[in-house]
Design an enzyme around this catalytic site. Structure first.
Site, PDB file in Angstrom:
ATOM      1  N   GLU A  63       0.862  -1.186   0.000  1.00  0.00           N
ATOM      2  CA  GLU A  63       0.000   0.000   0.000  1.00  0.00           C
ATOM      3  C   GLU A  63       0.897   1.233   0.000  1.00  0.00           C
ATOM      4  OE1 GLU A  63      -3.440   2.189   2.747  1.00  0.00           O
ATOM      5  OE2 GLU A  63      -2.411   0.390   3.464  1.00  0.00           O
ATOM      6  N   ARG A  93       5.286 -13.406   9.845  1.00  0.00           N
ATOM      7  CA  ARG A  93       5.867 -12.087   9.649  1.00  0.00           C
ATOM      8  C   ARG A  93       7.113 -11.962  10.525  1.00  0.00           C
ATOM      9  NH1 ARG A  93       2.325  -7.236  11.713  1.00  0.00           N
ATOM     10  NH2 ARG A  93       4.314  -6.190  11.438  1.00  0.00           N
ATOM     11  N   LYS A 114       2.583   0.422  10.707  1.00  0.00           N
ATOM     12  CA  LYS A 114       2.709   1.624   9.879  1.00  0.00           C
ATOM     13  C   LYS A 114       2.031   2.822  10.550  1.00  0.00           C
ATOM     14  CE  LYS A 114       2.415   0.826   5.522  1.00  0.00           C
ATOM     15  NZ  LYS A 114       1.891   0.571   4.159  1.00  0.00           N
TER      16      LYS A 114
END
Length: 717
Positions: free
Chosen positions: A212, A433, A443
């Site tokens: 993104e 992750r 983020k």
């Protein structure tokens, strides 16, 4: 066309001589073109590290036979073929291949004696004897180490002469070393199991990395990108698509998009195609209409807090049973972006009370009148990631969606979207992750740090962004090795930065030139008895084990600067070693008269004792001559973690765990060579550590260098 096949795992003292001969022939004879191929093996075949396939069908395997065939070329044997043959084919080159010093000591001494008053081994021009012997010495780590020590004067002189007058040799050596490095990189992945049995790979593999564009890539994104790249390009020779998930104009910027493209390229990731979810806005709109017509979705104006409560407790929305026409009308209202449209969203009609709460009627479309950085004012409605991702994956031909394990609860949702719209299925693989101790990868939280001024920006060296860790001094090769070592495992672990930076040290230590810096605060001036009255300089290697880095000027004078910490460790009449100079005896130590600082050393008198044995001294210190060079002002910056807790819990307030001080600056003097350093260079200040030049010395302004962790204690600092 002839072809030479080289085993890249073999002893380079055997393979490099023939590589040099072949390259010399290829370069200088127009009628010859011998193709060079490398194989990641120890032996090509016939238990030999080389194979020469001649154009007439003849195949040669032994190094001796290949040498003999190549020596038919006059350019290699010059005017005295017999003498050249004696060296190359007669066995003198092969005597330099063993990797224990006892076996090669005598051949090296004989060679050193032979080269007395000679520039070439045979005659007065370059021949195969020079190239083969040079290659054997350079390819043998033990022999090359003897050359670097310079003990054999004639041999060392000749070795440098051949290298300096034949600049084509370096690329040949680099090519061989590059293949050896590829072998090491392949080995570095051992321990990470990539044989995870992805289904349907026989039908082709297409993966995607869908960032993104609302921030900069961090190390967690790097793992996703590298794994998708590995499976697409290395394991299955398939296709990698980079697709920007640009579905939220409130957060996205072209600045972030451009930075992601640059960071991927920096990591060596080359997508076969770049696309954007916004390319599919028309199709996504039409698919949403289909769901509304089929009453598989509905419009909802429930307030956010109420909707969260209802989803949590399995309560149906009051709008859930609205008719298709009512829902379509609300969708049209949303498309205008007016006040009424902003009240509504579209939800998929999956379930009210499914135990998996991700399946409880998720939102798939929202109204947002803010202009989009690519489509402008065309749209006032935007699909959510959960809606757009599976649909675009299917439309773009993605075969395998590799996702972090945090999406596991949403995998049934992903499949529901495709089933409801009768679209092609996509295989999903979850991987863990990357989480690091005392590190935030959210983020949202990273953005807060940037916007509140806690850090300098997205490239702050305390940040886990690709740009942040690069600015701290991480090399891309080390980053790739470390991440690929983790593999596609599903085990969730909280990683320590120690191994991360230790991996980096392996890459920077062999290539970081060495310089000297002395802390400015309370630096001690020492008088050196026995030193020359006039200051002078000598050329010294920038790296004791890598002569290819060249030399630097080391200044010597009767007055030098020493770090306060070193001076405090001296005792009267102790013999110490001044690095790059020799031994000295501490004859006098002067301390501060201030009763509060009695331990502070204010002056020293040293007496040179150059015949002393450096192996017997306890203190081996760095120093700087105050004359004979211009000392360069530098600022050395070290860092700590931004947060104090290894792993924040969900209900933790990050503000309660902020590290009070995360930046530590030390003013220092550096040797005059530091003035030539450029931004982004990685160096070592001896006994202080590795540093990356963040701002070079220019216009009289001090240089700023960031300390690079090495994986030892305080790895975060």
């Amino acid at each position: 066309m002839a072809a030479l096949t080289v085993a890249s795992k073999a002893n380079q003292a055997v393979t490099l001589p023939i590589l040099l001969l072949v390259q010399h022939v290829n370069t200088n004879e127009q009628d010859v073109d011998i193709r060079i191929n490398f194989q990641n093996v120890e032996d090509v075949d016939e238990k030999t590290p080389l194979k020469l396939d001649r154009h007439d069908g003849e195949v040669l395997h032994s190094p001796t036979s290949i040498h003999a065939k190549l020596l038919e070329r006059k350019i290699l044997h010059g005017k005295d073929r017999q003498a050249v043959n004696e060296w190359v084919v007669g066995g003198r080159v092969s005597h330099l291949a063993p990797t224990d010093f006892k076996s090669i000591e005598r051949p090296l001494l004989e060679l050193d004696h032979h080269l007395t008053l000679r520039s070439y081994i045979v005659g007065y021009t370059l021949t195969a004897a020079d190239l083969a012997v040079w290659g054997a010495v350079r390819g043998n780590k033990v022999a090359y180490a003897a050359i670097k020590k310079g003990a054999m004067t004639n041999l060392t002189r000749w070795f440098k002469w051949i290298e300096e007058t034949n600049d084509w040799i370096a690329p040949v050596l680099q090519s061989l070393n590059a293949h050896a490095q590829e072998r090491k990189m392949a080995k570095s992945k051992e321990g990470a199991n990539y044989d995870i049995a992805l289904p349907d790979t026989d039908k082709g593999v297409v993966t995607r990395f869908p960032p993104e564009p609302s921030g900069y890539l961090h190390i967690g994104h790097a793992k996703a990108a590298l794994l998708n790249d590995y499976f697409a390009h290395e394991m299955y020779k398939g296709t990698l698509i980079c697709r920007f998930d640009d579905t939220n104009p409130s957060k996205e910027k072209e600045e972030f998009q451009d930075s992601i493209v640059e960071d991927l390229a920096l990591m060596g990731i080359k997508p076969d195609k770049t696309s954007y979810t916004s390319d599919y806005f028309n199709q996504l709109h039409d698919l949403c209409v289909i769901l509304l017509r089929d009453t598989k979705a509905y419009a909802d104006d429930t307030e956010r807090e109420t909707m969260q409560h209802e989803r949590m407790h399995g309560i149906a929305s009051k709008r859930r049973d609205a008719t298709a026409d009512e829902n379509l009308a609300r969708f049209e209202e949303m498309k205008t972006g007016n006040e009424e449209g902003l009240r509504w969203c579209i939800r998929a009609k999956m379930s009210v009370d499914n135990p998996n709460k991700a399946m409880r009627d998720p939102v798939i479309y929202r109204c947002n009148p803010q202009p989009h950085h690519r489509t402008g004012d065309k749209w006032k409605i935007y699909p959510t990631y959960d809606f757009a991702c599976p649909l675009v994956d299917s439309m773009e031909g993605i075969t395998h969606a590799l996702r972090t394990i945090e999406y596991r609860d949403r995998n049934p949702q992903y499949s529901w979207m495709l089933d409801a719209l009768k679209l092609r299925k996509v295989n999903i693989w979850d991987f863990a992750r990357m989480n690091f101790v005392r590190t935030l990868l959210s983020k949202r939280k990273l953005t807060k740090f940037v916007e509140s001024g806690i850090v300098w920006g997205w490239d702050d060296p305390r940040f886990p962004t690709i740009r942040g860790i690069r600015r701290r001094g991480m090399t891309i090769d080390a980053l790739r090795e470390y991440i690929l070592k983790q593999g596609p495992s599903r085990n969730i672990v909280n990683l320590d930065w120690t191994l991360f930076w230790a991996t980096n040290k392996k890459y920077i230590d062999p290539i970081a030139p060495r310089y000297t810096a002395i802390a400015k605060e309370n630096a001690v001036t020492a008088t050196v008895k026995g030193a020359r009255v006039a200051a002078y300089t000598e050329d010294k290697p920038k790296h004791g084990k890598n002569p290819e880095l060249g030399t630097k000027k080391v200044a010597y004078s009767s007055e030098i600067l020493i770090d306060q910490a070193d001076a405090q460790a001296f005792t009267q009449d102790e013999e110490i070693t001044l690095m790059n100079w020799g031994n000295a005896i501490v004859r006098k130590i002067t301390h501060s008269l201030n009763p509060l600082h009695r331990s502070l050393v204010t002056g020293l008198e040293l007496e040179l004792h150059l015949q002393g044995d450096v192996k017997k001294t306890k203190q081996k210190i760095t120093w700087l001559a105050t004359s004979g060079q211009t000392l360069i002002p530098v600022e050395l910056v070290d860092f700590d973690y931004l947060i104090t807790k290894d792993k924040l819990d969900e209900d933790d307030n990050v503000d309660d765990f902020m590290t009070p001080q995360t930046e530590f600056r030390t003013e220092a003097f550096a040797d005059g060579n530091v003035a030539e350093l450029r931004e982004d260079e990685v160096i070592q200040f001896e006994r202080k550590g590795y540093f990356r030049v963040d701002r070079r010395f220019q216009h009289g302004e001090k240089a700023v260098l960031f300390c690079i962790p090495t994986g030892k204690a305080n790895a975060g600092k």
